[in-house]
Every structure is written in C-alpha cells, then in structure tokens.
Design an enzyme around this catalytic site. Structure first.
Site, PDB file in Angstrom:
ATOM      1  N   HIS A 194       0.870  -1.180   0.000  1.00  0.00           N
ATOM      2  CA  HIS A 194       0.000   0.000   0.000  1.00  0.00           C
ATOM      3  C   HIS A 194       0.905   1.226   0.000  1.00  0.00           C
ATOM      4  O   HIS A 194       2.010   1.197   0.529  1.00  0.00           O
ATOM      5  CB  HIS A 194      -0.869  -0.030   1.264  1.00  0.00           C
ATOM      6  CG  HIS A 194      -1.934   1.008   1.326  1.00  0.00           C
ATOM      7  ND1 HIS A 194      -1.662   2.329   1.608  1.00  0.00           N
ATOM      8  CD2 HIS A 194      -3.282   0.929   1.163  1.00  0.00           C
ATOM      9  CE1 HIS A 194      -2.791   3.013   1.625  1.00  0.00           C
ATOM     10  NE2 HIS A 194      -3.787   2.196   1.351  1.00  0.00           N
ATOM     11  N   ASP A 205       3.230  -3.863   7.359  1.00  0.00           N
ATOM     12  CA  ASP A 205       1.888  -3.296   7.314  1.00  0.00           C
ATOM     13  C   ASP A 205       0.901  -4.405   7.637  1.00  0.00           C
ATOM     14  O   ASP A 205       0.728  -5.345   6.861  1.00  0.00           O
ATOM     15  CB  ASP A 205       1.643  -2.725   5.911  1.00  0.00           C
ATOM     16  CG  ASP A 205       0.207  -2.250   5.702  1.00  0.00           C
ATOM     17  OD1 ASP A 205      -0.597  -2.303   6.654  1.00  0.00           O
ATOM     18  OD2 ASP A 205      -0.112  -1.838   4.564  1.00  0.00           O
ATOM     19  N   GLN A 215      -4.401  -5.289   6.910  1.00  0.00           N
ATOM     20  CA  GLN A 215      -5.352  -6.273   6.397  1.00  0.00           C
ATOM     21  C   GLN A 215      -5.245  -7.628   7.088  1.00  0.00           C
ATOM     22  O   GLN A 215      -5.999  -8.541   6.751  1.00  0.00           O
ATOM     23  CB  GLN A 215      -5.148  -6.447   4.882  1.00  0.00           C
ATOM     24  CG  GLN A 215      -5.398  -5.209   4.058  1.00  0.00           C
ATOM     25  CD  GLN A 215      -6.830  -4.706   4.133  1.00  0.00           C
ATOM     26  OE1 GLN A 215      -7.750  -5.456   4.472  1.00  0.00           O
ATOM     27  NE2 GLN A 215      -7.031  -3.439   3.839  1.00  0.00           N
ATOM     28  N   LYS A 243     -10.414  -0.547  10.407  1.00  0.00           N
ATOM     29  CA  LYS A 243     -10.574  -1.734   9.571  1.00  0.00           C
ATOM     30  C   LYS A 243     -10.957  -2.964  10.402  1.00  0.00           C
ATOM     31  O   LYS A 243     -11.182  -4.038   9.825  1.00  0.00           O
ATOM     32  CB  LYS A 243      -9.289  -2.007   8.782  1.00  0.00           C
ATOM     33  CG  LYS A 243      -8.951  -0.932   7.758  1.00  0.00           C
ATOM     34  CD  LYS A 243      -7.698  -1.270   6.973  1.00  0.00           C
ATOM     35  CE  LYS A 243      -7.241  -0.117   6.106  1.00  0.00           C
ATOM     36  NZ  LYS A 243      -8.161   0.168   4.982  1.00  0.00           N
ATOM     37  N   CYS A 256      -4.726   2.313  -3.782  1.00  0.00           N
ATOM     38  CA  CYS A 256      -3.501   2.840  -3.171  1.00  0.00           C
ATOM     39  C   CYS A 256      -2.351   1.840  -3.297  1.00  0.00           C
ATOM     40  O   CYS A 256      -1.529   1.707  -2.386  1.00  0.00           O
ATOM     41  CB  CYS A 256      -3.716   3.217  -1.704  1.00  0.00           C
ATOM     42  SG  CYS A 256      -4.916   4.532  -1.470  1.00  0.00           S
TER      43      CYS A 256
END
Length: 405
Positions: free
Chosen positions: A119, A196, A199, A222, A362
């Site tokens: 991302h 990251d 998710q 999220k 993104c």
C-alpha cells in the site's frame, strides 16, 4: 439468512438501517453497538484529558487509555504494553517509523527493500527516507499471482540493506506473505522489518513476536473500531533509542530554556491531546472480536471468499487477479470484467445497492507489476453472509449486459 447471520447483523446499527450490501471491508468496516456505546460512554462519563490531571475524571480517562494499550498489546502478542504506540492510523504509524527510525538510522549509500505489493502507506515513506538521506530503494517484485520468491529477496539483500518493508496481507489480492521468513532473512543481514498489518489484524490471529517483526502498524477502523485510531508496535529497545516523531505537549519529562528531557516510551511518541475515546473504542472492538473468536471470524470469511471465488471462476467474462486458488485470497478478491472499466462495474453494482471498491486501491506499483492500471475489489467481513454473496454474484454476472456487451 441463518439465526447466526441475523444475530451478528443486528449488532451493527448501520447494517440494520441501510439496504446496502456492504462489501468494501478492506477499506473500512462497520461498527458494532458495543464499540459505539464504548466511545459514547467515554465522553459521557470520563471526558477529560488523560495524563494531565489528578482529579477523578482525568484519572479515569488515563486508566481507560492505558487499559486499551494493554489490551492491544495482548491482542497482537506484544511483549509489553509500552511497545504499543497509538496513532491516527496505519499510515501515521509507518511515517512515525520512517521519521523517527529511518531518518536517524539510514544513511547515504544504505539500501531499503520495499515489496512491490505495498500500500502506498508502506511505500512512499521509504521513498521519502531514501530521498532525504541519499539511500537507495530496491524493489522486490512478485510474479503474476502476487507471489514473492524468497530467493529473489536473497539476491536483493546486501551488506548495505538496513530495512525491509513488507505487507502481511495484500490489500489488493489478499495474499498472506511469509513475514516471519522475511524477518529471519532480514535479521541475518542486520536489517529491520517494517510490516503493514492493516489487512491481517482484523481477519487472522497475529503474534508480532512469532513474526519477529521490528515494527508493525495497523488501523482500528478496519477492525470495527472508530476512525482516527491506529497502532504502531515496535520492539522496545528500538523505540527507546528513537527520537520523538512530533514535539509538544505531554511527550516531555521536563523542559527548560537550556534542555529538554523526553518522556519514556511510549509517551514520547504521543504528543498533544490523544484520541482516548478512539483507544477505548479500539479496546471495545477487540473485546467484540474476542467474543466471537478469530477462528470463527476467519472461517466465515474463508467460506464467503471461497464461495464467491469459485463462482467467479466459472464466469468467462471475469478475470480474478492474483492467485487462482481461493484459499490464497484472504477475504479479498480483485477482478476485471472483460470490456468494462472498474469504475463502471462499481457504478452498476451501486445501482443494485452493493458497495465494492474500484481503482488502484492505493497500490499502483502492484497493479503495474501485474499489467493493469486498476481493478474492482470485493472484500468480506464476518458480518456478511451467503445471501449477500449470491446477490453480488447475480449482479456481477449482469454487468456486461448492462453495458450493452
């Protein structure tokens, strides 16, 4: 809709009031009553500035804020609560690492390895660090299914490698990366890893110590928590050696004209009035997730993903992007409809009250790597159900006819 489907759905006020079939969960999730109530309760019963007063309201706010920090630490397997820094979101978390760690530990001639699937939030900060320091960014490319070859990584790592940026789960294709193996190879070369986790944390069990990452960032919104609250985890010794990211109130121990002494970790990274209500909401979201259990959540999302994936594979006009195995799409399916722009796909689905995402998500470098400029993405939460999945499949099967194709 089963009784379990109905029970879960009734816990989300927006889903009960709106007819939209919400399938854009990789962007943000809806909020259950328990989270909304927790945030409202903070403002109704303990609204004061944490850590700045010795009166009851401020002490209660401080306790709630620090209890939230401890809950996050336990949820992601951190060794101690001081390794949890509250931010606005994952983007700010990675930028904190880039400014406070990157600019002070990466020098001219050093190298940063960034996966092409990142991302922009874990891509652009490292390009900026390289531009500001004279370091070089080296890119780890994937194959057409989004798979990263560890042998290719070995060819990229040199004695000048200082940091590797890698996503845990791709926000475009849903592939889980072997972050623990990346960390092993990085540490063998003396480099650190910035992961990251935006998710992964909402959808699977995460243990940052088992992954052995040095930094790990994710966003609360999220995973059913409010917008405006995020987390960056860092190994304590690294955080302790890093200078502050922002300067101002509450991140100091003492200030004189001649000298400033910063507060201890994590407070030296949390300048100004903190989002205490957001932290309390995040803690409530963790309680909510734990009430169902991550095994249950992951199983439901795997069922939905597999159901939709298998049906889409039978549609000749649909091309699924990434792996051709459903189990390698962790709640996320990006796809193309032959002859139809992704924005038109989403507009047609919107007419059917189905919310999905179109664009580059993104992640423009990944799209270019696999040879397309944009895609449509459907992403699931455990509050979705098979009835909604079937309505999506019915709508997607009629997109080309709606365009006169």
């Amino acid at each position: 809709m089963t009784d379990t489907d109905r029970k879960i759905r009734e816990e989300f006020p927006l889903l009960m009031r709106d007819d939209t079939i919400y399938l854009d969960n990789a962007a943000t999730t809806q909020k259950p009553e328990q989270v909304l109530d927790a945030e409202r309760r903070f403002y109704e019963t303990m609204n004061a500035n944490p850590m700045r007063g010795l009166y009851d309201l401020s002490l209660a706010a401080t306790d709630a804020y620090e209890e939230a920090r401890a809950k996050v630490a336990s949820f992601i397997g951190a060794g101690r609560s001081e390794e949890i820094i509250f931010t606005r979101n994952a983007t700010e978390g990675v930028n904190l690492v880039a400014y406070s760690y990157g600019l002070h530990n990466i020098k001219r001639g050093d190298e940063i390895i960034v996966s092409v699937a990142e991302h922009h939030s874990n891509f652009l900060p490292w390009k900026n660090v390289a531009a500001m320091t004279g370091a070089t960014v080296r890119y780890w490319d994937c194959d057409e299914e989004g798979r990263f070859d560890p042998d290719v990584l070995d060819g990229l790592i040199t004695d000048r490698t200082r940091l590797i940026a890698i996503t845990h789960v791709s926000n475009v294709i849903g592939r889980i990366n072997d972050v623990a193996e990346v960390a092993r190879r990085a540490h063998a070369a003396g480099a650190v890893v910035c992961c990251d986790g935006a998710q992964s944390v909402p959808h699977m069990r995460v243990d940052v110590r088992a992954l052995d990452v040095d930094f790990f960032a994710f966003s609360g919104h999220k995973m059913y928590a409010p917008m405006g609250i995020g987390v960056v985890y860092g190994k304590y010794d690294l955080l302790d050696a890093m200078p502050p990211f922002l300067y101002g109130g509450e991140m100091i121990e003492s200030v004189t004209k001649e000298r400033t002494t910063y507060a201890e970790v994590p407070h030296k990274f949390e300048a100004g009035t903190v989002n205490a209500a957001g932290a309390v909401g995040l803690a409530a979201a963790i309680d909510y997730v734990n009430s169902y259990g991550m095994d249950f959540i992951e199983s439901r999302e795997r069922e939905l993903t597999g159901h939709v994936f298998d049906a889409m594979k039978e549609m000749p006009e649909i091309t699924v992007i990434g792996s051709q195995k459903s189990e390698e799409h962790h709640g996320i399916i990006a796809f193309k409809v032959e002859g139809v722009h992704p924005h038109d796909v989403t507009a047609i689905l919107s007419d059917a009250c189905i919310a999905v995402r179109a664009g580059h998500h993104c992640a423009q470098p990944l799209h270019r790597q696999i040879g397309i400029m944009s895609s449509t993405r459907v992403s699931f939460s455990f509050y979705n159900n098979l009835d909604e999945a079937d309505e999506f499949l019915s709508a997607i099967s009629g997109v080309r006819s709606r365009m006169g194709l």
